[in-house]
Every structure is written in structure tokens, then in C-alpha cells.
Motif scaffolding. Structure first.
Motif, PDB file in Angstrom:
ATOM      1  N   PRO B 154      35.692 -13.466  17.803  1.00 54.75           N
ATOM      2  CA  PRO B 154      35.211 -13.311  16.423  1.00 54.75           C
ATOM      3  C   PRO B 154      33.688 -13.317  16.348  1.00 54.75           C
ATOM      4  CG  PRO B 154      36.120 -15.491  16.753  1.00 54.75           C
ATOM      5  CD  PRO B 154      36.467 -14.696  17.978  1.00 54.75           C
ATOM      6  N   ALA B 155      33.054 -14.046  17.282  1.00 53.21           N
ATOM      7  CA  ALA B 155      31.589 -14.051  17.287  1.00 53.21           C
ATOM      8  C   ALA B 155      31.049 -12.648  17.554  1.00 53.21           C
ATOM      9  CB  ALA B 155      31.061 -15.022  18.344  1.00 53.21           C
ATOM     10  N   VAL B 156      31.642 -11.972  18.535  1.00 56.27           N
ATOM     11  CA  VAL B 156      31.196 -10.618  18.849  1.00 56.27           C
ATOM     12  C   VAL B 156      31.466  -9.675  17.679  1.00 56.27           C
ATOM     13  CG1 VAL B 156      31.748  -8.600  20.276  1.00 56.27           C
ATOM     14  CG2 VAL B 156      31.265 -10.793  21.355  1.00 56.27           C
ATOM     15  N   ILE B 157      32.662  -9.805  17.072  1.00 53.32           N
ATOM     16  CA  ILE B 157      32.991  -8.929  15.935  1.00 53.32           C
ATOM     17  C   ILE B 157      32.001  -9.145  14.794  1.00 53.32           C
ATOM     18  CG2 ILE B 157      34.735  -8.368  14.195  1.00 53.32           C
ATOM     19  CD1 ILE B 157      35.878  -7.594  16.791  1.00 53.32           C
ATOM     20  N   ALA B 158      31.760 -10.399  14.469  1.00 53.99           N
ATOM     21  CA  ALA B 158      30.843 -10.698  13.364  1.00 53.99           C
ATOM     22  C   ALA B 158      29.431 -10.234  13.703  1.00 53.99           C
ATOM     23  CB  ALA B 158      30.855 -12.198  13.064  1.00 53.99           C
ATOM     24  N   THR B 159      29.034 -10.444  14.947  1.00 49.99           N
ATOM     25  CA  THR B 159      27.706 -10.002  15.375  1.00 49.99           C
ATOM     26  C   THR B 159      27.586  -8.491  15.289  1.00 49.99           C
ATOM     27  OG1 THR B 159      27.647 -11.866  16.903  1.00 49.99           O
ATOM     28  CG2 THR B 159      26.016 -10.143  17.238  1.00 49.99           C
ATOM     29  N   PHE B 160      28.647  -7.823  15.712  1.00 51.86           N
ATOM     30  CA  PHE B 160      28.659  -6.356  15.650  1.00 51.86           C
ATOM     31  C   PHE B 160      28.482  -5.872  14.214  1.00 51.86           C
ATOM     32  CE2 PHE B 160      31.494  -2.885  14.440  1.00 51.86           C
ATOM     33  CZ  PHE B 160      30.863  -1.827  15.070  1.00 51.86           C
ATOM     34  N   VAL B 161      29.252  -6.466  13.290  1.00 50.36           N
ATOM     35  CA  VAL B 161      29.175  -6.046  11.893  1.00 50.36           C
ATOM     36  C   VAL B 161      27.744  -6.183  11.370  1.00 50.36           C
ATOM     37  CG1 VAL B 161      29.881  -6.632   9.538  1.00 50.36           C
ATOM     38  CG2 VAL B 161      31.575  -6.565  11.371  1.00 50.36           C
ATOM     39  N   PHE B 162      27.096  -7.255  11.775  1.00 45.73           N
ATOM     40  CA  PHE B 162      25.765  -7.536  11.266  1.00 45.73           C
ATOM     41  C   PHE B 162      24.695  -6.691  11.967  1.00 45.73           C
ATOM     42  CE2 PHE B 162      21.997 -10.475  11.168  1.00 45.73           C
ATOM     43  CZ  PHE B 162      21.774 -10.383   9.808  1.00 45.73           C
ATOM     44  N   ALA B 163      24.918  -6.407  13.251  1.00 40.80           N
ATOM     45  CA  ALA B 163      23.841  -5.838  14.062  1.00 40.80           C
ATOM     46  C   ALA B 163      23.941  -4.329  14.286  1.00 40.80           C
ATOM     47  CB  ALA B 163      23.789  -6.551  15.418  1.00 40.80           C
ATOM     48  N   ALA B 164      25.094  -3.742  13.981  1.00 40.88           N
ATOM     49  CA  ALA B 164      25.251  -2.310  14.274  1.00 40.88           C
ATOM     50  C   ALA B 164      24.447  -1.370  13.346  1.00 40.88           C
ATOM     51  CB  ALA B 164      26.732  -1.935  14.251  1.00 40.88           C
ATOM     52  N   PRO B 165      24.274  -1.707  12.040  1.00 43.03           N
ATOM     53  CA  PRO B 165      23.612  -0.750  11.145  1.00 43.03           C
ATOM     54  C   PRO B 165      22.286  -0.178  11.637  1.00 43.03           C
ATOM     55  CG  PRO B 165      24.642  -2.439   9.851  1.00 43.03           C
ATOM     56  CD  PRO B 165      24.814  -2.856  11.288  1.00 43.03           C
ATOM     57  N   PRO B 166      21.376  -0.999  12.221  1.00 43.77           N
ATOM     58  CA  PRO B 166      20.125  -0.369  12.678  1.00 43.77           C
ATOM     59  C   PRO B 166      20.351   0.725  13.723  1.00 43.77           C
ATOM     60  CG  PRO B 166      19.937  -2.747  12.742  1.00 43.77           C
ATOM     61  CD  PRO B 166      21.352  -2.448  12.420  1.00 43.77           C
ATOM     62  N   ALA B 167      21.340   0.520  14.591  1.00 42.12           N
ATOM     63  CA  ALA B 167      21.616   1.545  15.603  1.00 42.12           C
ATOM     64  C   ALA B 167      22.011   2.855  14.932  1.00 42.12           C
ATOM     65  CB  ALA B 167      22.713   1.072  16.548  1.00 42.12           C
ATOM     66  N   VAL B 168      22.849   2.769  13.899  1.00 44.98           N
ATOM     67  CA  VAL B 168      23.278   3.971  13.174  1.00 44.98           C
ATOM     68  C   VAL B 168      22.095   4.614  12.459  1.00 44.98           C
ATOM     69  CG1 VAL B 168      24.805   4.886  11.384  1.00 44.98           C
ATOM     70  CG2 VAL B 168      25.567   2.981  12.822  1.00 44.98           C
ATOM     71  N   ARG B 169      21.394   3.796  11.695  1.00 42.58           N
ATOM     72  CA  ARG B 169      20.298   4.333  10.873  1.00 42.58           C
ATOM     73  C   ARG B 169      19.197   4.958  11.729  1.00 42.58           C
ATOM     74  NH1 ARG B 169      21.105   2.164   5.566  1.00 42.58           N
ATOM     75  NH2 ARG B 169      21.907   0.040   5.620  1.00 42.58           N
ATOM     76  N   MET B 170      18.833   4.260  12.807  1.00 42.63           N
ATOM     77  CA  MET B 170      17.716   4.760  13.606  1.00 42.63           C
ATOM     78  C   MET B 170      18.122   6.003  14.414  1.00 42.63           C
ATOM     79  SD  MET B 170      15.134   2.939  12.794  1.00 42.63           S
ATOM     80  CE  MET B 170      13.840   2.459  13.914  1.00 42.63           C
ATOM     81  N   THR B 171      19.389   6.075  14.805  1.00 38.81           N
ATOM     82  CA  THR B 171      19.837   7.292  15.488  1.00 38.81           C
ATOM     83  C   THR B 171      19.726   8.489  14.547  1.00 38.81           C
ATOM     84  OG1 THR B 171      21.371   6.042  16.850  1.00 38.81           O
ATOM     85  CG2 THR B 171      21.753   8.396  16.683  1.00 38.81           C
ATOM     86  N   ARG B 172      20.203   8.285  13.326  1.00 40.38           N
ATOM     87  CA  ARG B 172      20.125   9.369  12.336  1.00 40.38           C
ATOM     88  C   ARG B 172      18.672   9.767  12.106  1.00 40.38           C
ATOM     89  NH1 ARG B 172      19.250   9.450   6.802  1.00 40.38           N
ATOM     90  NH2 ARG B 172      19.972  11.389   5.860  1.00 40.38           N
ATOM     91  N   LEU B 173      17.829   8.765  11.896  1.00 35.75           N
ATOM     92  CA  LEU B 173      16.416   9.032  11.650  1.00 35.75           C
ATOM     93  C   LEU B 173      15.784   9.784  12.822  1.00 35.75           C
ATOM     94  CD1 LEU B 173      13.983   8.485   9.773  1.00 35.75           C
ATOM     95  CD2 LEU B 173      13.534   6.445  11.137  1.00 35.75           C
ATOM     96  N   GLY B 174      16.085   9.313  14.042  1.00 32.20           N
ATOM     97  CA  GLY B 174      15.506   9.934  15.230  1.00 32.20           C
ATOM     98  C   GLY B 174      15.859  11.401  15.330  1.00 32.20           C
ATOM     99  N   ILE B 175      17.099  11.730  15.009  1.00 34.56           N
ATOM    100  CA  ILE B 175      17.525  13.132  15.106  1.00 34.56           C
ATOM    101  C   ILE B 175      16.884  13.979  13.999  1.00 34.56           C
ATOM    102  CG2 ILE B 175      19.540  14.631  14.776  1.00 34.56           C
ATOM    103  CD1 ILE B 175      21.038  12.694  16.571  1.00 34.56           C
ATOM    104  N   LEU B 176      16.800  13.394  12.798  1.00 35.83           N
ATOM    105  CA  LEU B 176      16.200  14.158  11.703  1.00 35.83           C
ATOM    106  C   LEU B 176      14.702  14.327  11.881  1.00 35.83           C
ATOM    107  CD1 LEU B 176      18.139  12.799   8.600  1.00 35.83           C
ATOM    108  CD2 LEU B 176      18.488  14.917   9.873  1.00 35.83           C
ATOM    109  N   GLN B 177      14.100  13.449  12.693  1.00 40.29           N
ATOM    110  CA  GLN B 177      12.652  13.523  12.891  1.00 40.29           C
ATOM    111  C   GLN B 177      12.228  14.599  13.885  1.00 40.29           C
ATOM    112  OE1 GLN B 177      11.434   9.641  14.066  1.00 40.29           O
ATOM    113  NE2 GLN B 177      10.523   9.162  12.085  1.00 40.29           N
ATOM    114  N   VAL B 178      13.164  15.143  14.625  1.00 40.22           N
ATOM    115  CA  VAL B 178      12.815  16.195  15.585  1.00 40.22           C
ATOM    116  C   VAL B 178      12.229  17.369  14.800  1.00 40.22           C
ATOM    117  CG1 VAL B 178      13.733  17.846  17.246  1.00 40.22           C
ATOM    118  CG2 VAL B 178      14.600  15.513  17.203  1.00 40.22           C
ATOM    119  N   PRO B 179      11.031  17.844  15.181  1.00 35.88           N
ATOM    120  CA  PRO B 179      10.379  18.884  14.373  1.00 35.88           C
ATOM    121  C   PRO B 179      11.282  20.098  14.142  1.00 35.88           C
ATOM    122  CG  PRO B 179       8.904  18.098  16.090  1.00 35.88           C
ATOM    123  CD  PRO B 179      10.219  17.452  16.333  1.00 35.88           C
ATOM    124  N   GLN B 180      11.263  20.563  12.902  1.00 32.29           N
ATOM    125  CA  GLN B 180      12.114  21.678  12.495  1.00 32.29           C
ATOM    126  C   GLN B 180      11.931  22.893  13.417  1.00 32.29           C
ATOM    127  OE1 GLN B 180      14.428  21.791  10.421  1.00 32.29           O
ATOM    128  NE2 GLN B 180      14.784  23.986  10.136  1.00 32.29           N
TER     129      GLN B 180
END
Lengths: 400, 276
Positions: B154-180
Motif C-alpha cells: 500500500p505504501a508503494v501504491i499510495a506513493t505512486f498515486v502521489f508521485a506519478a503526476p509530474p512524470a505525466v505532465r512533464m512528458t507531455r510538456l517535453g513533447i509539446l516543447q519540441v520546436p514545430q
């Protein structure tokens, strides 16, 4: 067959492009559609055709839709309506795989800000098109190496784009497009980001490449001088519409409307105008069979002191002055003997006016424009100067 | 304001007691069992390696990726953790951080890619991420005990829930930042969308993605103390027992060890991002 043929190509940006298209076809203006529906007409029913080996320039100010237009040609932007034929095949109707294949095999592209891959070396950048096609590493790098040499960048293979100057980066961009061996080059403001000296150098380079390889080039620019220099034909765009298509001379001499004439008014005419544009038909002409007597009479009637002589086929023979004609008449000398043939400067109709200005000041008689020995016309000092000066004045009057 | 009663509380309880636990229990067990052996495997592995070797590896890594200063700090930090006799607890915490970070990457990067490519997916994912980041931890910490039992899982699950969003957000941002224009160039030369992703977008997004992963690791570490409340072993449990027995010194040595490990991991992962 045309290499590129564009028919009624239209792009409307917005939520209901089809509705905008209907309005456009009912004759509504770009501004009306923007006001009523909030949609932007990027390209408005553009049609043109590019012949094999031709440099076709599309020129317009920013916002005229020229960059959208070139992206419609290789479908980086999906058209709303119209057709684009590449070698006779309509790219707008292709499925995904055919489209990708067409881009790989037929369409190279060069970008304004170069569009190089910053994480790859120059060699890998140039080889990128071939890499996408699955060409083996050795083969594609060999090809890339050759192309890099062609654009004069040998020795920079292992550098990264950010280590190169703008001009060099664009050479990489051109090399990348050439490495794919496509017949067509799409160039989107390819030289606009470069400083003037480098830009001129690159323009010359492009002309050289085109001469050597016979590529068909679709070139976008906002710079009229660049368009005139490079373009076999030029299309001028405004508000998404093509307002005029023609050779540089046609556009300079007969601007289709105020917009075009505003554009061309500042052009240095001496570079663009050619001898054929300012030459006049000689007022009187003598053929060989006319004797000195006829010569004197013709000159007297026209009030001139010299007269050009041709044979029956209009081949240029020389010139007779009034003094020589009178002398010949009195002494019964045949015309051939008093004919002046040296000291007459002859030139081809395509010679730029720029080259004739100095000569016109030095020669005694008008410059003769000759093609295949035939006399086409004469260029006097007066006609050169008036061509340069009056052309400009004419424009200014029209545009005010 | 209570014009009508909204029985969300009762519904939730009925849902958990009548359906989630009896019906889905087997499903959660099937997650729980492999996850537990994964956590145990990682924990046992890093505990089996002599502390000196791990310390030397960390120091070398810090030197190579983040410079001399960080290497020195790592040396002092490792000596500190050893000398307050918290090495085993530190490694247990690190194991939970590693496992939850790996899961966060496995889940976060692909979701980030999808939400960069599709506006529809982004519209769906975004509120879920907001939910994961702002819902008070205890609200899902307690149910996760019901579903996964006490301990590391449960510690890992709870940690995952709390800690995963930056990975998602920054991946999206990184891809959108690639020059057009770079994306257009790749397309113009005939890249498939897969080629575009793997040859252009992902390589260019890596520094940004690494920044996201760095954040994920930091958030995961900050969950260490909280997760000890549901029986996760490690530094958190030291801090917790320090608090509950009013042993200020015990709390401090545990807390300092967390700070030390956080700084080391932060500098090293930042170094990876900068080097790429």
C-alpha cells in the motif's frame, strides 16, 4: 506534364471549415468571413502549375498565406478543398502510407529556421531522410557525405547544428533535402533568416544546384528582389489569394493591380529590365537593294542622320550615315563600300540594362539588338535612361 | 444549503464493503502479490550489497553527473547514515522509492505521450492528475490498507498515486516543447508517427522528462514518512516512533537521513537530465 499542379486549393482555419468554404465560394471576402464566423481563410482558391526544372516563386507579405500554401503542397497542413497533383497524382486523396512514400521519394523541403534535429550530428541530419526510409547506415552515410561535400561543408560531419552559423545550418538543410534525390524542392523562406551577404551567396548556390541537378523548386519568399532573382515565374499572394502569376518582366511591366505595383515600385530596374524591354524599332530601315539615292531620301524624310541596313531576310548588315550616302550618290559608289560595320555595338535581347549603361555612354551609334543575326531593334542612350527613370515615375503616379 | 441529502458517504461504504472487497479482492491480491515480491526483491538486493560498495557507487555517480561538491556531500551523507546506524532503514526507503518511481515512469511516460498527441486524452487525464495530487493522502491511504494489507505494497501504491503526476505532465510538456519546425521537417521527409516519436520527439523531450522523474522521486521520498503509518518499513518508521515516544533525537536522525538521501538523489537525477 506539370511537376506540381495546384487547383483551387483552399485552407480555412476554424471550427467549421466547410461552412466557411461555402461562404468563400459564394464570393464572400476573407475579412467578411473572419468577422461573421471567426474563421481565418489561410489560402483562398489558389491555382498554379510548376513545370519540371522550373523555379517557381510564391511571394507575399507575412500573413498572405504563402507558408500555409507550401505546407498544403506536401500536406503538412490538411487542405479544406482543392487538389494538389505531384507528378499527376493527387496528394490530397492519398492514404497515409502513400502520402509518406510520396514525401520520401518526391518532395524535399527546406525550412526558414532550418528545422535541423539538434540532437543529431550534421552527418546524421543529412542522412535523416534516408534513415526514415530504412536505408542501411553505411549507404546513407556515404550518400550524406557526398551531399555534404556538394554544399561545401566537408569537415563538419561530426559537428552539431548549434555549433554552425546560420548560413552553414541552412546548407545542412539543403543537403538534407538533396540527399533524398527528390525531383522537387519545397523551400519555405529558406534564406529569409540569413544576413544579406550570406543570403546572396545562398541564392547563387541554389541557382547553381538547380542548373546542375535540374530540380523543380517551389520557393516561398517575402523579398521581391529574391523572387526576381530566383524565379523563372513568380506568383504574388495577398490575403490567401494569388493575385498575379508571371515572369519577373511581366510582373514589373504589367502589375496586375495596385498591390503588385506597390511591391515592384522600389525594384532596381536596371537589374531586371533587359535590352528587349527598352529597344525601339528603327524608324527607317534600308534594305541592301535600295541604292544610296533611296538612303538619302529616307533619311531626309525621317529627319535622321544615319540609317540601319539589313538584307531581305532582315539580317543586320550595318549602318550608313547621311554624309557617306551623299558621297556615294555623287560618286556612284555602291552602298556596300560606304557601309559602316565596325564601331557598332550589338547585343542580345536578354542583356540586362545594367550592362548596357556604360556602353551606351561610349559608343557613337545606338546599340543594335540582334538575335540570330536578325535586327530586332535599337537601344539608344535615351531609351536606356528613360527606361530606368520613367518606369519608376510611372509606378509612383499609379500608386499615389 | 442542504436542500437535499447527498448520500455519498453511504454509497461509498456500501460500494467498498459489498462489492470492492468481496468481489474484487482476488483482483487486488493479484496486484499485491507480485508487487510485494518486487519490493522485497529490490530491498533484499540492495541490502545484500555491502554498504561500502553502494556508497562508492553513489559517490562515483555523483562525481560524474553532478560534480565534485555533490560527490563530497554524498561521501559525508553516507558516513552520517552509517554512523547513526540507519543504513538498513535508508535502503528500505530507497527500495520503496525505486519501485514506486519505476511504476510511475512505466505508467506516466506513455500517458504523457498520449496526452501530448491527443487533446481528448489530455482533457480526460488532466483532472485525474489534479485529483491524484490534491486529494488528501489519508483518504486513499486507509482504503489501500483494506485492499492491499499493511506494509510496503500500500505504501508503494499510495506513493505512486502521489508521485506519478509530474512524470505525466512533464512528458507531455517535453513533447509539446519540441520546436514545430523540427517536427514539420521530420514529417516532410516522410517519417511515420512512430519514427517521429522515437527519433525526434522523445529524444528531445528527455531533459524535460528527466525533470519530471526528478520531481517524482522527490515526492516519493516525501511520502516515506506518511507511508510508515501504514506499516511501510524504513526511515519513516524511525521518524514515526521518534514522534510517538517523544524521542526528539530519534526523530531528528531519521529526518536528517531523509534529507540527505533526497539531496543525493535530486542532484544525481538532475545530472542525468543535464547530461542528456
Amino acid at each position: 506534364m506539370n511537376k506540381i499542379e495546384v487547383n483551387n486549393l483552399t485552407k480555412i482555419f476554424g471550427s467549421h471549415p466547410q461552412q466557411g468554404l461555402k461562404r468563400l465560394k459564394n464570393g464572400e471576402q476573407k475579412s467578411e468571413i473572419l468577422e461573421k464566423t471567426g474563421m481565418t481563410v489561410g489560402v483562398n482558391q489558389a491555382s498554379f502549375a510548376v513545370k519540371p526544372g522550373e523555379i517557381f516563386v510564391i511571394m507575399g507579405l507575412s500573413g498572405s498565406g504563402k507558408s500555409t500554401l507550401i505546407r498544403l503542397v506536401n500536406r503538412l497542413i490538411e487542405p479544406t478543398d482543392g487538389e494538389v497533383f505531384i507528378d499527376g497524382e493527387d496528394i490530397t486523396k492519398m492514404d497515409k502510407n502513400t502520402l509518406i512514400d510520396t514525401r520520401r521519394k518526391k518532395l524535399g523541403m527546406v525550412f526558414q529556421k532550418f528545422g535541423l534535429l539538434p540532437h543529431k550530428t550534421i552527418l546524421a541530419n543529412v542522412a535523416y531522410g534516408l534513415e526514415l526510409q530504412g536505408v542501411s547506415k553505411q549507404e546513407r552515410e556515404q550518400k550524406a557525405q557526398e551531399t555534404i561535400k556538394d554544399v561545401g561543408l566537408s569537415g563538419y560531419e561530426d559537428s552539431y547544428p548549434s555549433q554552425l552559423s546560420g548560413g552553414m545550418q541552412q546548407r545542412v538543410g539543403i543537403a538534407r533535402a538533396l540527399a533524398n534525390d527528390t525531383d522537387i524542392l519545397l523551400m519555405d523562406e529558406a534564406f529569409s533568416a540569413l544576413d544579406p551577404i550570406i543570403r546572396k551567396e545562398m541564392q547563387d548556390e541554389l541557382l547553381k544546384i538547380q542548373n546542375k541537378l535540374g530540380k523543380t523548386v517551389l520557393f516561398i519568399t517575402h523579398d521581391l528582389d529574391e523572387a526576381l532573382k530566383l524565379g523563372d515565374r513568380i506568383a504574388i499572394m495577398k490575403d490567401g489569394r494569388i493575385v498575379q502569376i508571371g515572369t519577373s518582366e511581366e510582373i514589373l511591366e504589367n502589375p496586375a493591380n495596385d498591390y503588385v505595383s506597390n511591391f515592384v515600385k522600389d525594384v532596381d530596374r536596371s537589374k531586371v529590365l533587359e535590352a528587349s524591354h527598352v529597344m525601339k524599332k528603327p524608324e527607317v530601315l534600308l534594305t541592301y537593294k535600295d541604292g544610296p539615292r533611296v538612303a538619302v531620301r529616307k533619311m531626309e524624310e525621317a529627319g535622321v542622320s544615319s540609317i540601319f541596313v539589313t538584307d531581305k531576310e532582315k539580317n543586320f548588315k550595318g549602318l550608313i550615315t547621311i554624309d557617306d550616302a551623299v558621297k556615294a550618290y555623287q560618286n556612284n559608289i555602291p552602298m556596300e563600300e560606304v557601309l559602316i560595320t565596325d564601331n557598332i555595338y550589338s547585343t542580345s535581347p536578354a542583356t540586362p540594362l545594367n550592362d548596357l549603361i556604360g556602353i551606351a555612354a561610349d559608343v557613337k551609334y545606338p546599340i543594335v539588338v540582334v538575335e540570330d543575326e536578325k535586327l530586332l531593334g535599337i537601344v539608344s542612350r535615351v531609351s536606356i535612361l528613360s527606361g530606368l527613370v520613367l518606369g519608376k515615375e510611372k509606378d509612383e503616379v499609379e500608386s499615389t | 444549503m442542504n436542500y437535499f441529502y447527498f448520500p455519498l458517504e453511504e454509497w461509498t461504504n456500501d460500494f467498498v464493503n459489498d462489492w470492492l472487497l468481496p468481489v474484487m479482492g482476488g483482483f487486488f491480491d493479484s496486484i499485491s502479490v507480485p508487487l510485494r515480491s518486487f519490493i522485497d526483491g529490490v530491498t533484499n538486493l540492495i541490502l545484500a550489497i555491502p554498504p561500502e560498495i553502494i556508497a562508492v557507487l553513489l559517490i562515483l555517480l555523483a562525481w560524474k553527473l553532478a560534480g565534485k561538491g555533490t560527490a563530497l556531500f554524498t561521501l559525508i551523507g553516507c558516513l552520517y547514515i552509517g554512523s547513526v546506524d540507519l543504513w538498513a532503514e535508508t535502503m528500505q526507503t530507497v527500495a520503496i522509492v525505486i519501485v514506486s518511481t519505476i511504476i510511475a515512469i512505466i505508467f506516466g511516460v506513455p500517458v504523457g505521450i498520449l496526452s501530448a498527441k491527443s487533446n481528448v486524452i489530455d482533457k480526460i487525464v488532466r483532472p485525474i492528475l489534479d485529483f491524484m495530487q490534491t486529494l488528501p493522502i489519508f483518504v486513499y491511504l486507509i482504503p489501500s490498507i483494506l485492499l492491499f494489507g499493511l506494509g510496503g505494497v500500500p505504501a508503494v501504491i499510495a506513493t505512486f498515486v502521489f508521485a506519478a503526476p509530474p512524470a505525466v505532465r512533464m512528458t507531455r510538456l517535453g513533447i509539446l516543447q519540441v520546436p514545430q519546425e523540427v517536427v514539420e521537417a521530420s514529417k516532410a521527409f516522410g517519417s511515420t508517427s512512430k519514427q517521429l516519436l522515437f527519433k525526434v520527439q522523445l529524444p528531445l523531450a528527455v531533459p524535460t522528462i528527466m525533470a519530471g522523474i526528478n520531481q517524482t522521486i522527490m515526492l516519493a521520498l516525501s511520502m516515506a514518512v506518511v507511508a510508515s503509518m501504514i506499516g511501510a518499513p524504513g526511515l519513516g518508521s524511525i521518524v514515526l516512533s521518534g514522534i510517538s515516544t517523544v524521542n526528539v533525537g530519534l526523530g531528528l536522525i531519521g529526518g536528517l537521513a531523509i534529507v540527505v538521501i533526497a539531496i543525493i538523489l535530486d542532484r544525481i537525477t538532475q545530472g542525468i537530465g543535464n547530461k542528456l
